[in-house]
Motif scaffolding. Structure first.
Motif, PDB file in Angstrom:
ATOM      1  N   UNK A   1      -4.810  51.349  28.972  1.00 21.00           N
ATOM      2  CA  UNK A   1      -6.067  50.759  28.499  1.00 21.00           C
ATOM      3  C   UNK A   1      -7.052  51.865  28.132  1.00 21.00           C
ATOM      4  N   UNK A   2      -8.259  51.489  27.803  1.00 20.62           N
ATOM      5  CA  UNK A   2      -9.239  52.493  27.415  1.00 20.62           C
ATOM      6  C   UNK A   2     -10.639  51.894  27.389  1.00 20.62           C
ATOM      7  N   UNK A   4     -13.320  54.082  27.602  1.00 14.12           N
ATOM      8  CA  UNK A   4     -13.834  54.868  28.723  1.00 14.12           C
ATOM      9  C   UNK A   4     -15.316  55.157  28.587  1.00 14.12           C
ATOM     10  N   UNK A  40       5.009  61.962  11.583  1.00 16.34           N
ATOM     11  CA  UNK A  40       3.727  62.387  12.143  1.00 16.34           C
ATOM     12  C   UNK A  40       3.930  63.196  13.439  1.00 16.34           C
ATOM     13  N   UNK A  43       4.872  61.425  17.231  1.00 17.58           N
ATOM     14  CA  UNK A  43       3.720  60.984  18.014  1.00 17.58           C
ATOM     15  C   UNK A  43       3.419  59.526  17.693  1.00 17.58           C
ATOM     16  N   UNK A 160      -5.371  51.841  24.936  1.00 16.20           N
ATOM     17  CA  UNK A 160      -4.021  52.361  25.112  1.00 16.20           C
ATOM     18  C   UNK A 160      -3.118  51.155  25.312  1.00 16.20           C
ATOM     19  N   UNK A 163       1.255  52.706  26.232  1.00  9.36           N
ATOM     20  CA  UNK A 163       1.295  54.160  26.242  1.00  9.36           C
ATOM     21  C   UNK A 163       0.813  54.839  24.981  1.00  9.36           C
ATOM     22  N   UNK A 183      -3.040  56.810  12.577  1.00 10.26           N
ATOM     23  CA  UNK A 183      -4.481  56.821  12.313  1.00 10.26           C
ATOM     24  C   UNK A 183      -4.739  56.671  10.822  1.00 10.26           C
TER      25      UNK A 183
ATOM     26  N   UNK D  99      14.881  58.494  25.216  1.00 14.70           N
ATOM     27  CA  UNK D  99      14.647  58.849  23.816  1.00 14.70           C
ATOM     28  C   UNK D  99      15.796  58.377  22.917  1.00 14.70           C
TER      29      UNK D  99
ATOM     30  N   UNK E   1       1.412  59.372  25.600  1.00 14.80           N
ATOM     31  CA  UNK E   1       1.130  60.642  24.912  1.00 14.80           C
ATOM     32  C   UNK E   1       0.201  60.377  23.735  1.00 14.80           C
ATOM     33  N   UNK E   2      -0.023  61.384  22.936  1.00 13.27           N
ATOM     34  CA  UNK E   2      -0.919  61.194  21.800  1.00 13.27           C
ATOM     35  C   UNK E   2      -0.790  62.347  20.801  1.00 13.27           C
ATOM     36  N   UNK E   3      -1.913  62.640  20.157  1.00 13.99           N
ATOM     37  CA  UNK E   3      -1.863  63.629  19.086  1.00 13.99           C
ATOM     38  C   UNK E   3      -1.306  62.971  17.855  1.00 13.99           C
ATOM     39  N   UNK E   4      -1.863  61.792  17.526  1.00 10.35           N
ATOM     40  CA  UNK E   4      -1.307  60.995  16.440  1.00 10.35           C
ATOM     41  C   UNK E   4      -1.714  61.514  15.071  1.00 10.35           C
ATOM     42  N   UNK E   8      -1.172  65.604  14.494  1.00 10.37           N
ATOM     43  CA  UNK E   8       0.018  65.781  15.313  1.00 10.37           C
ATOM     44  C   UNK E   8       1.173  66.367  14.521  1.00 10.37           C
ATOM     45  N   UNK E  70       9.779  66.131  26.821  1.00 10.25           N
ATOM     46  CA  UNK E  70      10.429  65.928  28.123  1.00 10.25           C
ATOM     47  C   UNK E  70      11.371  67.084  28.440  1.00 10.25           C
ATOM     48  N   UNK E  94       5.747  63.759  25.820  1.00  8.73           N
ATOM     49  CA  UNK E  94       5.910  62.922  24.634  1.00  8.73           C
ATOM     50  C   UNK E  94       6.782  61.699  24.914  1.00  8.73           C
ATOM     51  N   UNK E  95       7.579  61.742  25.983  1.00 10.68           N
ATOM     52  CA  UNK E  95       8.245  60.522  26.456  1.00 10.68           C
ATOM     53  C   UNK E  95       8.452  60.665  27.958  1.00 10.68           C
ATOM     54  N   UNK E 160      -2.407  60.829  26.117  1.00 12.48           N
ATOM     55  CA  UNK E 160      -2.369  59.709  27.060  1.00 12.48           C
ATOM     56  C   UNK E 160      -1.551  60.167  28.245  1.00 12.48           C
ATOM     57  N   UNK E 163      -1.080  56.501  31.212  1.00 18.64           N
ATOM     58  CA  UNK E 163      -1.754  55.320  30.679  1.00 18.64           C
ATOM     59  C   UNK E 163      -3.229  55.493  30.377  1.00 18.64           C
ATOM     60  N   UNK E 164      -3.795  56.679  30.633  1.00 22.45           N
ATOM     61  CA  UNK E 164      -5.218  56.906  30.375  1.00 22.45           C
ATOM     62  C   UNK E 164      -5.390  57.953  29.281  1.00 22.45           C
ATOM     63  N   UNK E 165      -6.310  57.697  28.349  1.00 17.51           N
ATOM     64  CA  UNK E 165      -6.646  58.686  27.327  1.00 17.51           C
ATOM     65  C   UNK E 165      -7.425  59.828  27.966  1.00 17.51           C
ATOM     66  N   UNK E 166      -7.009  61.067  27.696  1.00 15.49           N
ATOM     67  CA  UNK E 166      -7.746  62.242  28.167  1.00 15.49           C
ATOM     68  C   UNK E 166      -8.041  63.125  26.957  1.00 15.49           C
TER      69      UNK E 166
END
Lengths: 238, 238, 238, 238, 238, 238
Positions: A1-2, A4, A40, A43, A160, A163, A183, D99, E1-4, E8, E70, E94-95, E160, E163-166
Motif C-alpha cells: 500500500x502507500x 505515505x 524497462x 522493473x 503499492x 509489490x 510510468x 522468476x 521493488x521499483x525503479x520503474x 529503470x 535475487x 527485484x524478486x 518497494x 510492501x512499502x515504498x521507500x
C-alpha cells in the motif's frame, strides 16, 4: 500500500483529467507483459500471486488507483466514478486481504464505464458470472467473503499493488504472465525499447526452431563459462 | 479439525438417519455460495484455499463428515457407507495435510452412492479421471502422495474443515466461489434472506449496467464520506 | 470464523454468568497443552501459527470469545466488558487478518480485568510494552498495522480460532507448545485422562534417561515391524 | 538443490551418453504418476506446488538435470545442448526462486531438441505461447520476471527439485497429479509392481461402481476398527 | 521493488547529499513505529514478515536505498559507500529472495559507517555475530545461502521494500513492531500528529488501568452498536 | 523424502557401523554453517524454515537418518537404537508435516544416547522442557499435535530433509544460520577450503572495521560496474 506521510493523513479522492496516450497503450498491449517488463529494465512487475481469472486475458490502460482498508470495498464504489473508457482499475489494500471485494455488480459497473480491465490485490467473487462478462480481471484470490462499506480510503493516490508502485495515470499492461506498470512519462521510451527487443527475439526464435544454440551456449559464452571455472566431463555409469 | 473433549476421547462412527430438506437444498444450490454466505451474516465460509477441481462445478447437499489423521484415508472408506443420495462428503484432517487422500476408486464409490459432491481439506489424485467423472470436487491440494489405512478416525462428528465448522446434517453449498456451510436448523431462514438479497441485487444490476452509481457512491454515501473527512481534489500534473 | 446460520444473521453480545471450575482450570494448566491435547483424543489444538509473544508463557482459563471483521477491533473493546478474573480472551476474525488488533492500551484493560491471558488469530502491536506487562499473549502475527472501529461483531458466540472451535465457557490452555481448547462439559474426564497419561510418561522418562528402548522399539513393536515387512540390514560402504 | 561436497566445489557440465530404456519409459508413462509413485513405495514425488501449465499434460523421459542460481538462466541454455529426443529437462535452483527462467525462446529450443517435457522448480513466462506449443511443462510459478546470464551452475549433476532427488538419467514421469522420479536401475521392478497394482485397481473399480464397500470398510477392516476402539452409534437429533 | 520506467532502464548510483533533520529523526524514533504509523494515516508500514533480529531493537534514520537482483549482493557493497552517520540502509530485491545477502563482514562495514540500522527484504547470515554487534537489523529471512557479485543494481532510487515504498532520504523508523517509512517532506507534520496521539493515549492508559471502559465500549459507542443491530443477551446453559 | 525406486519398495533399517572422523566433525563445527556452505560451493543447505529451538544452539555430527510418514513417529523410536555418541538424528517425512513428532521423552532418549543434536523437518513439542535439556534441536515447526505409531518407515536411507539430500554417514553442521550437510567423502576437502575462506574473511574484517571499501566497491569492481552500464549521479531535491 502507500499514500505515505502528510498526504496520507487525510483520505482523498483525486480526479485525473489527463487521458493516456492511446497509441502508447495499444503498442504496449500488443507487445505484452514479459517484453515490456524487460524493456524497462526488469522493473514494475507485480508479484506472481497476481493471476488472471481466465486464461488468455489481456488488457492495457491508464491506471485509476484506489486504496481500501481490508474487508471494506466502499471506496471501490467511489473509484468507479473516476473511470473513463479504456482505464484499468487498480485496487490495493492497506494490509493483506483475500476477501471478495468485487463481485458481479461492481464488475458490471466497471465494464459499463468502458474500463479495459480490473487489477485487485485481494479477492473477487461471483466468478462464474465474472468469467461470462467481457471484463479482463487479475486478482490475488477468489473468495465469497463479503465486505463492508464503513471506512474511507483514497482514490487516485500512489499505491503499492502486489509489490509494484502504481501512480494514477501510469499505464498498466496485463496478460497471462502477470501485470506490469509503466510510468506515463517513460512509456514512449519503454515502447521503443520493447519493440527493439521483440525484433531481436523474432530472429532468435528462428535459431531456436533450428535447434540452437541458445545465446547462453554460444561459443563466446561457453568460453566465458570455462574462464569462470566450469568443466565439461563425461558422466560415469553408476 | 474438531471432536473436542470427552466425545473426542474415543473414535466413533455416527449414523445420521435424518435426511436434508431437499427443497431447501435446491433453493440454496440455486442461489449460490456468495449470496448464501451474505444471507447468513457473512458466516460459514471455508477459506479461499478450498478450490473446485473444475471451473463451473456446483453442488449442495447434506453434510456427511469424516475426521482423519494426516496421511491416512481409512475412515473415508468407512464414511462412504454413511452416504445417501444427495449427500456431500466433507473430509477434515486432524492436522494440515496435502496428501492425495481420494483418488478415482474412492471417487467412483462416492459417485455410486449418489453423493452430490466431495469437499476435502487435503489433496486428491487421479485428477484426470476425476475430471472425467460427474462428481463435483473441492480440495485444498492436488497430490499423488499415497496414504495408509492404519489409524481410526470418526464419522459424522462436528469438524472444522478449511476453517469452517461443519456439523453432520448441515447443508453444504459449493461453487466456483468456494464452499459455505448452513446449519440445518436455520436453512429456511437463510434461504428466505438469500432470496431477498438476490432480488435486491437484480435491481442493482440494472443500475450498474446503466453506469451506476454504485451504492457506495450514492449521494447519501458520498455525503457520509465527506463527514468522515474525505476530500475531493484535482490531480496535479507530475 | 463461525456463528453460522440464523444465529449469525444478527450480531450479538452474549453474557455468560457461569464461571469455570477453578480446580479443573488449575489442573489442566499444570499438565500443559501437549498432555491435555493427547488426553482428549488429540483434538482441540489450534494450528502451529498461534505462538506465544514470550517464551515460557502459560495460562488457562474460561474462554470469552469475540468474532470481529478483519481490520476492525471495535468488538474487542466490547468483549473486555465480559471479562472476569481468570478468563482468557479469544479473538477470531471473519477472514484472515494480520493487523495489530490489540496494543498496549487494550492489553492494559484485559490485564486490569484480571484475565489470565489473550489468544488472538490476528496481530498484536506495542510488543515491547506487551512483553513488559504480566499478561500472557498468543497471536498469529505481530504488526503495527492499525485498525478501525466501524463494524459490529459478536461476543461469546462459538468461533473457529486458528482452526479450533471455541465455545464460550470452554477452558483454554496455552503454553510454549500452543493453545488447546477443552469443552467445559468434558473437562473433568479430560483432566483425569491427562493425569493418567502424565503418570505413565513419568515412568517412561526414567527408561529414556537410562537409554531406552522407546516404546516403538520394544521387542513387541520390533516384531510387529518385521511382520509389516521391515528388514534390518548392514549399510554397505559407499 | 544439491551437488554437495567436493563435487559441488566446482561447477561442471556432465555429458550422459546412456539413453533410457524406451520400453520402460513408455510403460511408466502409460501407468501415470499416482500408480508409479505407489509402486515404488510412495517415494520420489515432487511436492504439490509443482503443477502442469495445461490440464491433461503428461510426459515421461530420461532426466537431464541442471542446477542454477536464483534469477539466472544461463546454465539452462547450456543444458539444452545435452538434450536428446525423449528427454525431460529438470531445472532446480540453489535457493527458492519464482522468476520466469524459461520463456518461449528457450521452450522452442527444448521442443526442437525433441524433448518430452520440462520440469522447473521456478517460474516460466510467455505462457500464452507456451500453451500453444506442444511441449508439456510443469513449474512452481508463472512470472514475467526476467533473469540474467551471469553465474555458472552445473548440468547433469544430482539435484533436489521440488523436494525430490533427481539423478541424471533417472526416469521422470509427469501428469495432472504432479511429477515422480524413478531411478533408472529400479525402473524395471517399479514398472512390474505398477502393472500389478493397476490390475488390482481395475478389479476394485468394478466393485466401487457397484457401490462398494471400499477396502477399508470390508468386514475384516471394520472388525479391526472395533478392536482399535471405534464405536458405531446413532446420531441424536440436535 | 521499483525503479520503474525510463529511469529503470539503466542502473544508477545516486548520491544524496541532503542530510535528514536529526530532531525529526529523534522525535520519530522516540514515539515508535505503531504511533508514527497511526499518525500518518495508517500508511507506510512494511508487511509483518519484516522482523528484528533481536527483541528490543529500535532505530530511526535517513534511508539509503539499494535495489539488487535475487541472490546477488554486489550493489549492497556499493551502497555502503553512500552511508553517512545515522543512516538506515534499506535493501530491496527485484524478486522474492531469502538468501543471506548480508553477513558479519558487510554488517561490520555498515556499523563502521555509523549507520543507525539495516532493513533488508531478504535474508541475513552469521546471525550469532550479528547479534553480538551493536547494529539493529530487520530482515525477512535468516539463511546461510551465499550470494554472488555479478549483476548491477541501483543505489538511492525509489524501491518497494516489504510492501512499502521507500524514497531515498525518507525517514525509516523501526522497532519490535516492524518498520514504517515517513517521507521527509511530511516528517514534521507526522511528528506533531504522533505527539498528539501519544498524549491522548497516555490519558487512555490511566482509564484502562482503572478497568475501562475502552473507547469502543463507551456509552456513545454502545448506543451506536445498538443502532447497527447488535443485541445483548444472556447465554443459555448448554 | 527419498528412498526412491526399488530400494524404497520395502522399508528397511540399515545399521551404519562406520563412525565419522571426529577431527573433521570438530573442524566443521568450529567454522560454522555459513563458511562450510560457501566452502562446498554454496551447496547442501537446508531451506530457511529449518530453525533452532534456542538462539545460540550449534552442533555437528554423523547423520543417522530416518524417513517417516506424516503424523507417525514410530520409526524415530527405532532410529534411536542406531544412534551413537556424537551423532545427529535427521528426521524427514514422506510429505509435509508440522505435527509434534518429538517431545521430551524421545529427546531424553536421544540425549541419553549421547547424540550431538536433532534435525527434524516437522514439529517438536514439550518445548519448555526441550529448552531446559542440553540437546540442540532444529525443526520446521513447534506443535503439540500428537502422532501415532502405526506405519513403518526406514532408517539410515538417503532422505531429503528441508530441501537438502542427507545420506547416512554425512556430516551435519547446524547453528543459528541453519543446517548444512557435508558428504563424508568430501569432508576433508571442504574443511580445508572452509579454513582458507575463514582466513581470508579475517583479513577482510579488519578492512571493514576501518570503513571499507567492501570487495564489491573496490576500484576494479567499480570499473566493472561502469562497463556494465551503471552511472553515478547526484540526487535532485524533490
Amino acid at each position: 500500500m502507500i499514500g505515505q506521510g502528510e498526504d496520507a493523513m487525510r483520505p482523498v479522492v483525486m480526479h485525473n483529467p489527463r487521458p493516456a496516450d492511446q497509441q502508447l497503450v495499444a503498442g504496449l498491449h500488443e507487445l505484452g507483459v514479459a517484453t515490456v517488463h524487460e524493456a524497462q529494465g526488469r522493473s514494475g512487475l507485480m508479484h506472481p500471486g497476481m493471476r488472471p481469472l481466465l486464461d488468455g486475458a489481456a488488457c492495457a490502460g491508464r491506471a485509476v488507483t484506489v486504496l481500501v482498508p481490508p474487508g471494506d470495498n466502499w471506496m471501490i464504489h467511489v473509484a468507479c466514478e473516476e473511470l473513463r473508457t479504456g482505464d484499468v482499475l487498480v485496487v490495493a489494500c492497506t494490509s493483506a486481504c483475500t476477501d471478495g471485494m468485487v463481485g458481479d455488480l461492481l464488475a458490471t459497473l466497471v465494464a459499463a464505464k468502458g474500463a479495459a480491465g480490473l487489477v485487485i490485490d485481494a479477492g473477487v467473487r461471483d466468478v462464474r458470472q465474472l468469467r461470462l462478462m467481457r471484463l479482463p480481471i487479475w486478482s490475488t484470490a477468489i473468495s465469497a467473503q463479503g465486505t463492508v462499506k464503513a471506512t474511507p480510503g483514497s482514490v487516485n493516490v500512489p499505491v503499492v499493488c502486489a509489490g509494484a508502485l502504481v501512480q494514477p495515470g501510469d499505464i498498466v499492461v496485463a496478460d497471462d504472465d502477470g501485470v506490469v506498470v509503466v510510468p506515463s512519462a517513460s512509456a514512449g521510451a519503454v515502447l521503443e525499447a520493447a519493440r527493439e527487443r521483440a525484433a531481436r527475439e523474432e530472429q532468435a526464435r528462428a535459431r531456436m526452431q533450428a535447434g540452437g544454440p541458445a545465446l547462453g551456449a554460444s561459443p563466446a559464452m561457453l568460453q566465458r563459462l570455462r574462464e569462470l571455472g566450469v568443466a565439461w566431463n563425461e558422466l560415469e555409469p553408476r
